[in-house]
Design an enzyme around this catalytic site. Sequence first.
Site, PDB file in Angstrom:
ATOM      1  N   ASN A 113      -1.561  -3.700   6.918  1.00  0.00           N
ATOM      2  CA  ASN A 113      -2.209  -3.280   8.151  1.00  0.00           C
ATOM      3  C   ASN A 113      -3.428  -2.404   7.826  1.00  0.00           C
ATOM      4  O   ASN A 113      -3.850  -2.307   6.672  1.00  0.00           O
ATOM      5  CB  ASN A 113      -1.190  -2.549   9.035  1.00  0.00           C
ATOM      6  CG  ASN A 113      -1.459  -2.754  10.513  1.00  0.00           C
ATOM      7  OD1 ASN A 113      -2.587  -2.650  10.968  1.00  0.00           O
ATOM      8  ND2 ASN A 113      -0.398  -3.042  11.267  1.00  0.00           N
ATOM      9  N   HIS A 143      -3.145  13.374 -12.981  1.00  0.00           N
ATOM     10  CA  HIS A 143      -4.020  14.370 -13.591  1.00  0.00           C
ATOM     11  C   HIS A 143      -3.180  15.342 -14.419  1.00  0.00           C
ATOM     12  O   HIS A 143      -2.071  15.714 -14.015  1.00  0.00           O
ATOM     13  CB  HIS A 143      -4.801  15.128 -12.523  1.00  0.00           C
ATOM     14  CG  HIS A 143      -5.717  14.253 -11.729  1.00  0.00           C
ATOM     15  ND1 HIS A 143      -6.949  13.847 -12.189  1.00  0.00           N
ATOM     16  CD2 HIS A 143      -5.572  13.664 -10.513  1.00  0.00           C
ATOM     17  CE1 HIS A 143      -7.525  13.070 -11.290  1.00  0.00           C
ATOM     18  NE2 HIS A 143      -6.710  12.943 -10.270  1.00  0.00           N
ATOM     19  N   GLY A 179       4.328   2.727   7.938  1.00  0.00           N
ATOM     20  CA  GLY A 179       3.053   3.422   8.053  1.00  0.00           C
ATOM     21  C   GLY A 179       3.033   4.790   7.394  1.00  0.00           C
ATOM     22  O   GLY A 179       4.032   5.498   7.328  1.00  0.00           O
ATOM     23  N   ALA A 197       8.491   5.467   7.549  1.00  0.00           N
ATOM     24  CA  ALA A 197       7.154   5.989   7.832  1.00  0.00           C
ATOM     25  C   ALA A 197       7.002   7.426   7.362  1.00  0.00           C
ATOM     26  O   ALA A 197       7.901   8.250   7.515  1.00  0.00           O
ATOM     27  CB  ALA A 197       6.872   5.896   9.331  1.00  0.00           C
TER      28      ALA A 197
END
Length: 224
Positions: A113, A143, A179, A197
């Site tokens: 999406n 990192h 999402g 989500a």
Amino acid sequence: MRVGRYVACVRAVLRTGDKSPPLHALTRGIMSEKQKMLAGELYDSSDAELYTLRQEAHRICREYNEQDDSSDAKRQKLLDTLIPKHGKNLYLQGPIQFDYGAFTTMGNNVYANFNFTCLDCARVTIGNDVFFGPNVSILTPMHPIRWQERNQFKKPDGTLGDQEYAKPVTIGDNCWIAGNVTICGGVTIGEGSVIGAGSVVTCDIPANVVAVGNPCRVIKQIEN
């Protein structure tokens, strides 16, 4: 002699399964920055070859994001160039952001999406029939914890460089990544699993489970 010692070192590492950076101090004088990156070694992300590859990937992403949804042929051509290793029926709604694209592999029937981000400084492998909700990020770069290795440094030509390393991400077949999920480097998500989500996935998730949270944890098994 130096190459022979390097080969012996790599073979020893492969036998032990030790993948933590650095692979061996000898590699720094033999491998290109791109090779170091894909091997999980500390590398200079400002390297000219890597910079050129990123700029081309970013250019393709910008062009893809400017296309209308109805521009199927043009969008498909851009995806074929950006992600050469993809299966059938790939659909990325856009906008998309890839660091390289070439280091990502996608299976058949992958759907993403809006606002799919993939920083594929290490290999990203996505199986068949994987769904991504909006605002999903796959972040392979790592990192250094020590600032002495993380901070920028001056190269012999006077320009600034910075060191990082990357860990691969693997997502199995038939997964649903909901999402606003962030998937960090070094993670494997087993086939058939659902990531809720807003989750931040920092460690491996087994197959056929529902996992949610920050950090993401298994909350239940999915029964067949």
